[in-house]
Scaffold this motif. Structure first.
Motif, PDB file in Angstrom:
ATOM      1  N   ASP A   1       1.344   4.879 -15.081  1.00 54.20           N
ATOM      2  CA  ASP A   1       1.027   3.502 -14.695  1.00 54.20           C
ATOM      3  C   ASP A   1       0.791   3.430 -13.200  1.00 54.20           C
ATOM      4  N   ILE A   2      -0.075   2.502 -12.794  1.00 52.48           N
ATOM      5  CA  ILE A   2      -0.328   2.215 -11.381  1.00 52.48           C
ATOM      6  C   ILE A   2      -0.013   0.746 -11.151  1.00 52.48           C
ATOM      7  N   TRP A   3       0.982   0.475 -10.317  1.00 52.30           N
ATOM      8  CA  TRP A   3       1.395  -0.898 -10.043  1.00 52.30           C
ATOM      9  C   TRP A   3       1.265  -1.186  -8.552  1.00 52.30           C
ATOM     10  N   GLU A   4       1.025  -2.446  -8.244  1.00 53.44           N
ATOM     11  CA  GLU A   4       0.934  -2.873  -6.854  1.00 53.44           C
ATOM     12  C   GLU A   4       1.966  -3.977  -6.600  1.00 53.44           C
ATOM     13  N   LEU A   5       2.947  -3.665  -5.751  1.00 54.31           N
ATOM     14  CA  LEU A   5       3.992  -4.624  -5.404  1.00 54.31           C
ATOM     15  C   LEU A   5       3.498  -5.519  -4.281  1.00 54.31           C
TER      16      LEU A   5
END
Length: 217
Positions: free
Chosen positions: A84-88
């Motif tokens: 997964d690639i997440w952006e906080l």
């Protein structure tokens, strides 16, 4: 309380990180950072290209036994694939993170007699330690071992050039699997004529006559 004191020297980044990120987290199937373009493994499964392989180098404490009184710090490489690639989102800061499935270094990584690193992608490491900052990642590719079996050969790559006008990332050549091939300079071949000397040539004159257009009747 210390963050509220105006006389301290804490940077604005630390101030924003001290607050919780927003609850809404953006998820991506692809992300570009540091000259690399990454995909999730799910995206790769539907594509002809592979961009989900990652490597990270970390410093860790090593002990020979549980009673070792002289442990040492050393750098270790970990290999995995991006799940997964997440952006906080910290309002003023956006921090991308990768959730990865890492290969267990105990039994899942080895170096063959030719110096190539091999990994067993089915040997999963600690499932509770999956996240890294996207800025920490280095892209790698996994190629099935020509000798067969469960092992894959790790091929490293270096950042590429993305031309966006004013912004250009660093570019370096990708390490080749065939390292013994001679390099060629395309600039030296501009005026080279390729001629066979083992047979007599045939000269062909260039037709300089122009064709007349046919008139419609």
């Amino acid at each position: 309380m210390e963050l509220a004191r105006p006389e301290n020297t804490i940077s604005q980044q630390i101030r924003w990180l001290a607050h919780e990120p927003k609850r809404e987290v953006l998820s991506y199937s692809g992300y570009e950072i540091g000259g690399y373009y990454y995909n999730t493994s799910d995206h790769d499964s539907r594509s002809t290209t592979q961009n989900s392989g990652v490597m990270v180098e970390v410093e860790s404490l090593h002990m020979s036994t549980a009673k070792d009184k002289n442990p040492i710090y050393a750098n270790m490489l970990y290999y995995g694939v991006i799940e997964d690639i997440w952006e906080l989102n910290y309002t003023q800061l956006k921090i991308p993170v990768f959730r990865c499935k890492w290969v267990d270094n105990k039994g899942g990584v080895k170096v063959d007699e030719n110096g190539f690193t091999l990994v067993d992608l089915n040997k999963e490491g600690d499932p509770n330690d999956q996240f890294i900052f996207a800025s920490q990642a280095k892209q790698v590719f996994y190629v099935n071992d020509p000798n067969g079996g469960r092992w894959s050969v790790v091929l490293t790559t270096k950042p590429k050039l993305y031309d966006r006008g004013d912004v250009c990332d660093n570019i370096e050549e990708t390490l080749s699997f065939s390292r013994g091939l001679p390099e060629s300079d395309d600039n030296d071949n501009e005026d080279v004529a390729y001629v066979r000397e083992d047979c007599e040539g045939i000269y062909v004159e260039e037709d300089t006559t122009s064709r007349k257009k046919r008139k419609r009747t």
